[in-house]
Enzyme design. Structure first.
Site, PDB file in Angstrom:
ATOM      1  N   GLU A   8      -4.078   7.832  -1.564  1.00 25.79           N
ATOM      2  CA  GLU A   8      -3.925   6.784  -2.586  1.00 25.79           C
ATOM      3  C   GLU A   8      -2.807   5.795  -2.235  1.00 25.79           C
ATOM      4  OE1 GLU A   8      -1.534   7.159  -5.959  1.00 25.79           O
ATOM      5  OE2 GLU A   8      -1.225   9.322  -5.771  1.00 25.79           O
ATOM      6  N   LYS A  54      -0.606  -1.789 -10.505  1.00 23.72           N
ATOM      7  CA  LYS A  54      -1.024  -0.384 -10.490  1.00 23.72           C
ATOM      8  C   LYS A  54      -2.431  -0.340 -11.072  1.00 23.72           C
ATOM      9  CE  LYS A  54       0.149   3.953 -12.798  1.00 23.72           C
ATOM     10  NZ  LYS A  54       1.115   4.573 -13.715  1.00 23.72           N
ATOM     11  N   VAL A 111      -4.689   7.923  -8.612  1.00 24.31           N
ATOM     12  CA  VAL A 111      -5.589   9.038  -8.286  1.00 24.31           C
ATOM     13  C   VAL A 111      -6.996   8.728  -8.826  1.00 24.31           C
ATOM     14  CG1 VAL A 111      -6.101  11.465  -8.807  1.00 24.31           C
ATOM     15  CG2 VAL A 111      -3.790  10.784  -8.111  1.00 24.31           C
ATOM     16  N   SER A 152      -3.292  10.571 -18.882  1.00 25.94           N
ATOM     17  CA  SER A 152      -3.679   9.800 -17.695  1.00 25.94           C
ATOM     18  C   SER A 152      -5.194   9.749 -17.510  1.00 25.94           C
ATOM     19  CB  SER A 152      -3.052  10.422 -16.451  1.00 25.94           C
ATOM     20  OG  SER A 152      -3.522   9.761 -15.300  1.00 25.94           O
ATOM     21  N   LYS A 200       3.866  17.661 -12.413  1.00 21.93           N
ATOM     22  CA  LYS A 200       5.286  17.415 -12.615  1.00 21.93           C
ATOM     23  C   LYS A 200       5.611  17.623 -14.086  1.00 21.93           C
ATOM     24  CE  LYS A 200       6.648  14.066 -10.201  1.00 21.93           C
ATOM     25  NZ  LYS A 200       5.360  13.416 -10.285  1.00 21.93           N
TER      26      LYS A 200
HETATM   27  N1  PSU Z   1       2.797  11.400  -9.920  1.00 15.36           N
HETATM   28  C1  PSU Z   1       3.668  11.349  -8.888  1.00 15.36           C
HETATM   29  N2  PSU Z   1       3.699  10.259  -8.094  1.00 15.36           N
HETATM   30  C2  PSU Z   1       2.873   9.203  -8.308  1.00 15.36           C
HETATM   31  C3  PSU Z   1       1.942   9.263  -9.396  1.00 15.36           C
HETATM   32  C4  PSU Z   1       1.937  10.372 -10.171  1.00 15.36           C
HETATM   33  O1  PSU Z   1       4.401  12.278  -8.676  1.00 15.36           O
HETATM   34  O2  PSU Z   1       2.961   8.223  -7.565  1.00 15.36           O
HETATM   35  C5  PSU Z   1       0.990   8.139  -9.595  1.00 15.36           C
HETATM   36  C6  PSU Z   1      -0.410   8.508  -9.094  1.00 15.36           C
HETATM   37  O3  PSU Z   1      -0.998   7.364  -8.504  1.00 15.36           O
HETATM   38  C7  PSU Z   1      -1.148   8.854 -10.372  1.00 15.36           C
HETATM   39  C8  PSU Z   1      -0.515   7.889 -11.333  1.00 15.36           C
HETATM   40  O4  PSU Z   1      -2.540   8.676 -10.289  1.00 15.36           O
HETATM   41  O5  PSU Z   1       0.858   7.866 -10.981  1.00 15.36           O
HETATM   42  C9  PSU Z   1      -0.705   8.308 -12.766  1.00 15.36           C
HETATM   43  O6  PSU Z   1      -0.257   7.308 -13.598  1.00 15.36           O
HETATM   44  P1  PSU Z   1      -0.598   7.357 -15.151  1.00 15.36           P
HETATM   45  O7  PSU Z   1       0.157   8.541 -15.663  1.00 15.36           O
HETATM   46  O8  PSU Z   1      -0.086   6.051 -15.692  1.00 15.36           O
HETATM   47  O9  PSU Z   1      -2.080   7.489 -15.248  1.00 15.36           O
HETATM   48 MN    MN Z   2      -0.371   7.033 -18.950  1.00 18.18          MN
END
Ligand code: PSU
Ligand code: MN
Length: 305
Positions: free
Chosen positions: A26, A88, A108, A142, A161
């Site tokens: 990604e 993003k 992702v 997410s 995480k």
């Molecule tokens: N978690 C990490 N590093 C990252 C991401 C998540 O430790 O770079 C990134 C990935 O691209 C994941 C995105 O798909 O953040 C998720 O963002 P959101 O929670 O806004 O969907």
């Molecule tokens: Mn989110």
């Protein structure tokens, strides 16, 4: 028709045609997950590790009005240097960015979409998105989870995480039929640490076993993704109590600053890095390398090698 929206690098396209293993990577992790120049260096080294382990790397982004599958080094540099200026891009952002010819760093979710269009089955990253803590009031879940529910790509990550609610993330995935596999572990790893206090659904111990699982799932038309949780190598993990406190502090800081929506994950990652004096970044880089190697070995096994 699709070629209007999808450009596959010739090396990757040739690999796919010949059943050579390919691993998707990604780009949000490059533009939003790490600072420059470590983001670019890491992305290039990750590709090298995939190659060393017998597969072709395909880093994915939205560039020049198309999904690009398999980036050139200068394109990775562009994503790394531009950092937060690159949009993003998750599932909802794809048609806007492509139709307006605006560059996007794929999460992702959107990387899975592009990988699936290209025919790539295995994808390596650091961490995936999930159900955020406090989601019962913020609704911050997410789009990665929804994508895992429906798109046939296996995602190798280092677990969840703890900026996320691990228990709720597991519940959400269970509801949507997404298996969480622990690679050589029964305990769900929590990104910076091997420990989390939660269990994975199943432990598998070899790339061949994982490949067997994937073939079975998809041959049976059980559509959707799979989470392969690969613990950070022992010597690189951070202290559990220290990282737990750091993440709690970062979340409080995000609340004070009223950070929400797509800004949330990048803000928390940057804050944790600041609070650990860069130690979290080193751990993050190492776990990505570890995931890239495993994903390549799984892709090799999946291709029958
Ligand atoms: N978690 C990490 N590093 C990252 C991401 C998540 O430790 O770079 C990134 C990935 O691209 C994941 C995105 O798909 O953040 C998720 O963002 P959101 O929670 O806004 O969907
Ligand atoms: Mn989110």
């Amino acid at each position: 028709m699709m070629s209007k929206y999808l450009e596959i690098n010739p090396i990757v396209a040739n690999g796919l045609k010949n059943n050579t293993p390919v691993v998707a990577l990604e780009s949000t992790i490059i533009s939003h997950g790490m600072p420059y120049p470590q983001n670019m260096e890491t992305a290039l080294k990750v590709e090298e590790i995939v190659r060393k382990n017998g597969a072709i790397p395909a880093t994915i982004a939205i560039l020049d009005g198309k999904f690009k599958v398999g980036l050139a080094a200068d394109e990775i540099e562009h994503l790394g240097k531009s950092g937060q200026q690159i949009v993003k891009a998750s599932r909802r952002d794809i048609p806007y960015l492509i139709s307006q010819q605006i560059d996007g760093a794929t999460t992702v979710a959107s990387t899975m979409i592009a990988a699936n269009l290209a025919g790539i089955k295995v994808f390596a990253t650091g961490g995936i998105g999930g159900v955020h803590r406090g989601a019962s009031t913020t609704f911050d879940i997410s789009a990665d989870l929804q994508e895992l529910a429906s798109t046939d790509v296996a995602v190798v990550c280092a677990g969840f995480k703890s900026i996320l609610d691990l228990g709720l993330t597991l519940e959400y995935l269970e509801t949507h039929g997404v298996s969480v596999l622990g690679y050589q572990t029964k305990e769900l790893p929590a990104f910076y640490t091997r420990k989390s206090g939660f269990e994975v659904d199943y432990q598998l111990d070899t790339p061949a076993e994982v490949a067997g699982f994937l073939h079975t799932k998809w041959e049976m038309q059980l559509h959707g993704g799979v989470v392969i949780a690969n613990p950070i190598p022992e010597k690189y993990q951070l202290d559990y109590d220290v990282i737990t406190k750091t993440i709690n502090d970062a979340i409080i800081d995000a609340e004070i600053n009223k950070i929400k929506g797509k800004e949330s994950t990048p803000f928390l990652l940057a804050k944790v890095k600041e609070l650990t004096g860069g130690k979290s970044l080193d751990a993050n880089i190492q776990l990505v390398y570890n995931n890239a190697a495993l994903a390549a070995r799984i892709a090799v096994a999946y291709a029958g090698g």
